[in-house]
Scaffold this motif. Structure first.
Motif, short mmCIF file in Angstrom:
data_model
loop_
_atom_site.label_atom_id
_atom_site.label_comp_id
_atom_site.label_asym_id
_atom_site.label_seq_id
_atom_site.Cartn_x
_atom_site.Cartn_y
_atom_site.Cartn_z
N TYR A 147 -7.32 -15.00 -25.48
CA TYR A 147 -6.93 -15.53 -24.17
C TYR A 147 -8.15 -15.98 -23.38
O TYR A 147 -8.16 -17.05 -22.78
N LEU A 152 -1.42 -15.63 -21.70
CA LEU A 152 -1.87 -14.28 -22.06
C LEU A 152 -0.87 -13.60 -22.98
O LEU A 152 -1.25 -13.03 -24.01
N ARG A 201 -7.11 -17.08 -11.66
CA ARG A 201 -5.73 -16.64 -11.77
C ARG A 201 -5.34 -16.45 -13.24
O ARG A 201 -5.73 -17.24 -14.09
N ILE A 202 -4.57 -15.42 -13.52
CA ILE A 202 -4.13 -15.16 -14.89
C ILE A 202 -2.94 -16.05 -15.22
O ILE A 202 -1.97 -16.11 -14.47
N SER A 237 -8.80 -19.77 -22.28
CA SER A 237 -8.86 -20.05 -20.84
C SER A 237 -10.23 -20.51 -20.39
O SER A 237 -10.41 -20.85 -19.21
N TRP A 252 -0.10 -15.97 -17.18
CA TRP A 252 0.65 -14.91 -17.87
C TRP A 252 1.32 -15.41 -19.14
O TRP A 252 1.37 -14.69 -20.14
#
Length: 159
Positions: A66, A9, A3-4, A70, A6
């Motif tokens: 990112y 990011l 999952r991003i 992550s 956000w």
């Protein structure tokens, strides 16, 4: 598929865009003066291309950072990986000040050589954590190589 995050990011994208935007703001008037008064090498692209290329490169930097932030690696390893990223951002910020504002073409060229080495170090560090993050920085390294040619040629053409 992961999952991003956000918020992370957008933060990662904002950092290089802000650095580049600040450098552009600080050098804005001197860039126009430079274009009007300094002899350009034959392979100089049109001035309108530079902000487009730099925006894409800053976005790629943000995406790469990112991916590194992550990655499932311990915090100390992540910090160590992001060190060359932070250093190259600083050198990236200072280069237009040397080149456009000061028109110190030879010092700017040597500064750019250091920036190039920092970006190579960043790519190698990113590769250990996330190969995609590393590959996304190859266009940046290539652009810096071309910028090095332009910078050195400007110095040679404007003694």
């Amino acid at each position: 598929m992961k999952r991003i995050d956000w918020k992370r990011l957008l933060s990662c994208l904002a950092i290089p865009l802000v650095v580049g935007g600040l450098a552009a703001l600080i050098t804005m008037g001197s860039m126009e003066a430079y274009m009007e008064t300094v002899r350009q090498p034959k392979l100089s692209p049109p001035p309108a291309l530079f902000p487009i290329v730099w925006t894409v490169l800053y976005l790629l930097m943000g995406i790469s950072s990112y991916l590194v932030c992550s990655a499932p690696v311990p915090q100390p390893a992540r910090k160590q990986t992001l060190l060359p990223y932070a250093l190259q951002l600083f050198f990236n910020f200072v280069w237009p000040l040397l080149f456009f504002r000061q028109q110190a073409f030879l010092p700017a060229f040597f500064w750019l050589v250091i920036l190039w080495a920092l970006v190579l170090w960043m790519i190698l560090a990113f590769r250990k954590v996330n190969r995609t993050a590393a590959w996304l920085q190859v266009p940046y390294l290539l652009w810096l190589t071309f910028a090095g040619y332009l910078n050195l040629a400007v110095w040679l053409l404007n003694p």
